[in-house]
Motif scaffolding. Sequence first.
Motif, PDB file in Angstrom:
ATOM      1  N   MET A 116      66.842  19.977  16.527  1.00 15.26           N
ATOM      2  CA  MET A 116      66.496  19.008  17.566  1.00 15.26           C
ATOM      3  C   MET A 116      67.750  18.273  18.044  1.00 15.26           C
ATOM      4  SD  MET A 116      62.951  17.487  15.999  1.00 15.26           S
ATOM      5  CE  MET A 116      62.777  16.241  17.240  1.00 15.26           C
ATOM      6  N   GLU A 117      68.591  17.902  17.093  1.00 11.50           N
ATOM      7  CA  GLU A 117      69.831  17.200  17.421  1.00 11.50           C
ATOM      8  C   GLU A 117      70.722  18.077  18.302  1.00 11.50           C
ATOM      9  OE1 GLU A 117      73.010  14.554  14.953  1.00 11.50           O
ATOM     10  OE2 GLU A 117      72.453  16.495  14.076  1.00 11.50           O
ATOM     11  N   GLU A 118      70.824  19.330  17.997  1.00 11.96           N
ATOM     12  CA  GLU A 118      71.641  20.254  18.792  1.00 11.96           C
ATOM     13  C   GLU A 118      71.074  20.405  20.201  1.00 11.96           C
ATOM     14  OE1 GLU A 118      72.856  24.941  18.740  1.00 11.96           O
ATOM     15  OE2 GLU A 118      72.735  23.899  16.809  1.00 11.96           O
ATOM     16  N   SER A 119      69.762  20.506  20.311  1.00 14.53           N
ATOM     17  CA  SER A 119      69.118  20.640  21.617  1.00 14.53           C
ATOM     18  C   SER A 119      69.344  19.405  22.482  1.00 14.53           C
ATOM     19  CB  SER A 119      67.617  20.877  21.432  1.00 14.53           C
ATOM     20  OG  SER A 119      66.965  20.877  22.683  1.00 14.53           O
ATOM     21  N   GLY A 144      71.704  17.169  22.080  1.00 13.15           N
ATOM     22  CA  GLY A 144      73.137  17.078  22.347  1.00 13.15           C
ATOM     23  C   GLY A 144      73.543  17.953  23.516  1.00 13.15           C
ATOM     24  N   THR A 145      72.985  19.146  23.599  1.00  9.39           N
ATOM     25  CA  THR A 145      73.274  20.051  24.712  1.00  9.39           C
ATOM     26  C   THR A 145      72.773  19.454  26.022  1.00  9.39           C
ATOM     27  OG1 THR A 145      73.120  21.965  23.239  1.00  9.39           O
ATOM     28  CG2 THR A 145      72.911  22.389  25.601  1.00  9.39           C
ATOM     29  N   ASP A 146      71.584  18.871  26.016  1.00  8.16           N
ATOM     30  CA  ASP A 146      71.037  18.240  27.218  1.00  8.16           C
ATOM     31  C   ASP A 146      71.906  17.072  27.670  1.00  8.16           C
ATOM     32  OD1 ASP A 146      68.963  20.047  27.146  1.00  8.16           O
ATOM     33  OD2 ASP A 146      67.507  18.629  26.283  1.00  8.16           O
ATOM     34  N   ILE A 147      72.341  16.255  26.718  1.00  7.11           N
ATOM     35  CA  ILE A 147      73.187  15.116  27.051  1.00  7.11           C
ATOM     36  C   ILE A 147      74.509  15.595  27.638  1.00  7.11           C
ATOM     37  CG2 ILE A 147      74.549  13.216  26.046  1.00  7.11           C
ATOM     38  CD1 ILE A 147      72.168  12.773  24.111  1.00  7.11           C
ATOM     39  N   GLN A 148      75.113  16.609  27.045  1.00 11.70           N
ATOM     40  CA  GLN A 148      76.373  17.156  27.545  1.00 11.70           C
ATOM     41  C   GLN A 148      76.212  17.682  28.962  1.00 11.70           C
ATOM     42  OE1 GLN A 148      79.365  17.060  26.059  1.00 11.70           O
ATOM     43  NE2 GLN A 148      80.358  18.099  27.758  1.00 11.70           N
ATOM     44  N   THR A 149      75.125  18.384  29.242  1.00 10.86           N
ATOM     45  CA  THR A 149      74.865  18.924  30.576  1.00 10.86           C
ATOM     46  C   THR A 149      74.740  17.806  31.596  1.00 10.86           C
ATOM     47  OG1 THR A 149      73.759  20.854  29.637  1.00 10.86           O
ATOM     48  CG2 THR A 149      73.288  20.351  31.944  1.00 10.86           C
ATOM     49  N   GLU A 150      73.986  16.765  31.266  1.00  4.14           N
ATOM     50  CA  GLU A 150      73.817  15.635  32.181  1.00  4.14           C
ATOM     51  C   GLU A 150      75.129  14.881  32.385  1.00  4.14           C
ATOM     52  OE1 GLU A 150      71.228  14.908  34.159  1.00  4.14           O
ATOM     53  OE2 GLU A 150      70.472  16.809  33.389  1.00  4.14           O
TER      54      GLU A 150
END
Length: 80
Positions: free
Chosen positions: A9-12, A14-20
């Motif tokens: 969940m943390e990785e998912s 984190g990926t969303d935050i990085q994309t935004e």
Amino acid sequence: MRPGTFSKMEESVGTDIQTEFEKSAIEAHQEEIAWAKSNNQVFRGLPYIRVMVDGGWGKQSHGHSYDSKTGRQTIMFPVC
């Protein structure tokens, strides 16, 4: 919670935050370029913004050094 579930969940997230973050940074960059051009802040074909730097000292290369008394200086920062 099962082992590994939190990490996934943390990785998912984190990926969303990085994309935004990347989208936001690109959008802000485009806005700065448009602002610089609209205010005729172009030097040698490159748009720039003026940035106030605190804690920086300007140096001159005329055989002696010059330190800003305030520790602040304004620099031209290209936004291309």
